[in-house]
Design an enzyme around this catalytic site. Sequence first.
Site, PDB file in Angstrom:
ATOM      1  N   LEU A 134      27.898  18.915 -49.328  1.00  0.00           N
ATOM      2  CA  LEU A 134      28.555  18.116 -50.374  1.00  0.00           C
ATOM      3  C   LEU A 134      28.600  16.643 -50.008  1.00  0.00           C
ATOM      4  CD1 LEU A 134      31.875  18.833 -52.224  1.00  0.00           C
ATOM      5  CD2 LEU A 134      31.753  16.816 -50.756  1.00  0.00           C
ATOM      6  N   LEU A 135      28.296  15.813 -51.001  1.00  0.00           N
ATOM      7  CA  LEU A 135      28.454  14.357 -50.875  1.00  0.00           C
ATOM      8  C   LEU A 135      29.596  13.929 -51.782  1.00  0.00           C
ATOM      9  CD1 LEU A 135      25.666  11.659 -51.305  1.00  0.00           C
ATOM     10  CD2 LEU A 135      27.426  11.881 -53.065  1.00  0.00           C
ATOM     11  N   ASP A 187      32.390  10.155 -51.820  1.00  0.00           N
ATOM     12  CA  ASP A 187      32.436   8.698 -51.975  1.00  0.00           C
ATOM     13  C   ASP A 187      31.365   7.905 -51.220  1.00  0.00           C
ATOM     14  OD1 ASP A 187      34.827   9.805 -52.758  1.00  0.00           O
ATOM     15  OD2 ASP A 187      36.060   8.680 -51.356  1.00  0.00           O
ATOM     16  N   SER A 226      37.094   8.009 -46.228  1.00  0.00           N
ATOM     17  CA  SER A 226      36.393   6.834 -46.755  1.00  0.00           C
ATOM     18  C   SER A 226      36.822   5.517 -46.123  1.00  0.00           C
ATOM     19  CB  SER A 226      36.604   6.759 -48.265  1.00  0.00           C
ATOM     20  OG  SER A 226      35.826   7.754 -48.869  1.00  0.00           O
TER      21      SER A 226
HETATM   22  C1  FRU Z   1      38.141  10.176 -52.863  1.00  0.00           C
HETATM   23  C2  FRU Z   1      38.666  10.716 -51.553  1.00  0.00           C
HETATM   24  C3  FRU Z   1      39.217   9.624 -50.680  1.00  0.00           C
HETATM   25  C4  FRU Z   1      39.092  10.216 -49.305  1.00  0.00           C
HETATM   26  C5  FRU Z   1      37.806  10.990 -49.409  1.00  0.00           C
HETATM   27  C6  FRU Z   1      37.761  12.258 -48.614  1.00  0.00           C
HETATM   28  O1  FRU Z   1      37.199  11.010 -53.458  1.00  0.00           O
HETATM   29  O2  FRU Z   1      39.649  11.714 -51.787  1.00  0.00           O
HETATM   30  O3  FRU Z   1      40.522   9.215 -51.005  1.00  0.00           O
HETATM   31  O4  FRU Z   1      39.030   9.246 -48.305  1.00  0.00           O
HETATM   32  O5  FRU Z   1      37.622  11.284 -50.775  1.00  0.00           O
HETATM   33  O6  FRU Z   1      36.478  12.807 -48.654  1.00  0.00           O
END
Ligand code: FRU
Length: 480
Positions: free
Chosen positions: A39-40, A42, A102
Site C-alpha cells: 500500500l502507498l 501520502d 508523513s
Molecule cells: C494521512 C496520514 C498521516 C500519517 C500517515 C500515516 O493519510 O494518516 O496523518 O502521517 O497517513 O501513514
Amino acid sequence: MVSDTTLRQDVMAEVAKYKETVNQDPYRLNYHIMPPVGLLNDPNGFIQWKDSYHLFYQWMPFKTDHGAKFWGHYTSKDLVHWKHEEVALTPSEWFEKNGCYSGSAIEHDGKMYVFYTGNVKDDTGKRDSYQCLAVSHDGIHFDKKGPVIEVPEGYTPHFRDPKVWEQDGQFFMVIGAQTNDLKGAVALFTSKNLTDWDHVGILTGGGNGQLGEFGYMFECPDMFELGGKSILIFSPQGLTPEGMKYHNVYQAGYVCGQFDPMTGDYQHGEFEELDRGFDFYAPQTTLDQEGRRILMAWMSVPEQNEQQHPTIQYKWLHNMTIPRELKLVDGKVQQFPVKEIETLREGEAIQHTLMIQNEEIQLENMKGNSIELILEDIMIKKGFFYMAIGDAAKLVFSADEGVFTLERKSYVDGEIERRQCKLRELKAIRIFIDTSSVEVFLNKGEECFSSRFYPTHNEITVGGSDVKLELYKWRLKKIC
Ligand code: FRU
C-alpha cells in the site's frame, strides 16, 4: 525491534516475490506513481534537490493495508519518469516502531534534512508521537538523528506530519494536530538551526478563529507563499457534508491569507476543497528550481472503501496524482498539469470538431486506456453536455443549473455515485485517463476532479443538447 538491515531485506524479498503478480494486473497504471507492492499513501519529503526531484511516500510493503509505515522513495529528472530507489526510512527504532509517518524535506548546508513523525503505540494501544529528523548527504541514505519535538501541552498524541520551510532567515514547521478538547488544529514551530524547535502556538483551528468548529483532526499541513499570499493546505477530518462539499470520508483543501513570520499570526479566509473528485488526500507541495509550486497528492482517502479496490488481489493498492503546478488566480488556488507531462504524448493529436444536437456520438478512434483529451472552445448556451469514459465514469455539465458532475460506477456495489461543483460556464476540459484513474481539469485549472475507476471497456461517447467543441486526443505512453 527488527533491525534496519532485516527490514530492508524483507522489503526486497517482498517486492521480488510479488513482482509478477503485481504486473499481471490489467488495472496497473501506465504513468502514475504506485508502490512496487503493498500500500502507498501520502506523498512525503517532496523536493528538488541537486539535479533530481525526490518524492518519498508512505509505504506498507507487507500488506495492502495500513500499518508500520516505511518511507518509499522515487526520484525523477523531469517529474514524469520516476525511478524507484531503495527504502529511505524503515521503522526500526523505538521512537518510530509503529511507523515512520508523513513528513517533509528541506535542503540545508548542502544536505537533505527530512522531518517525519515517529509513531509509537504501546501494548494497550496508547499512542505517542515524536517529530524526528534524519539527514542525508546523497539523498539516498539517511542518518537518523531521532526525535527533535515531543507533543507539547494542550494537544493529544494525534500530532504529526511536520512540514518545514525557511522564511526571513528562520525555519518554520507546521504540524497536523488535535487539541485536548478534540478540535483539529495546525501547530506552528520555529527554529534557527533545524534541531532546536520552539512551539509558537496554534496557527489556525482549535475550534476558534476563522475556521470555528471544523472537525476533530487536521492532517498533513503545508504552508507556502503563492502569488503574494500565504496558502495553508491541510486535510481536515470530521467535517459533515454541506451541499456539494465534503462528500468524501475526509477532505483536503486550503485557506488563503497573510502569515506574519515575525509574530506567527495568520489571518485567512474560508476553507476551499482543492479537488472535487472521489480520491484526493494529503497533498504536498514543493518549490522547484524554476520557481514553480508543484503539488502531488495521494489518489485515495483514508478509510474510504480502501479494501474494496480490485487491485488488492494483485497485491498492490493506491497511487499518486500526476504532478500539478499551482497558481493563484483571483484569490483561488488553481491546478495545472506540469508542462513536462506532455512528453508522455505519442505522436500528433487526433483532432475533431464536434457538433452535437440531441444525440449521442461514439467517437471513432477514441478507444484507449491511457490517453489525454483536451476539449476547447466549448459552446453550450443551455441544456447539457456529457462524456462517458468506458462504462465506469461520466462527466456531465448542466448549463441550465451551472453544475458539473463526475459520475462513477462504484467499485464497491456498482451503483452510480456523484461528486459535483458549481460551474458558471464550461469553456474547456482537460482529461488524463489511465487504466484505472481519471483526472479532470475544468476551465484550465478552475476546478479539478481526481478519481480511481475500473472500466471494463474504454469506448468514449459524447452527447448533449446543443453543443459545439474542438476535441484533441493523444495516446499516452506506458512508462511504468
Ligand atoms: C494521512 C496520514 C498521516 C500519517 C500517515 C500515516 O493519510 O494518516 O496523518 O502521517 O497517513 O501513514
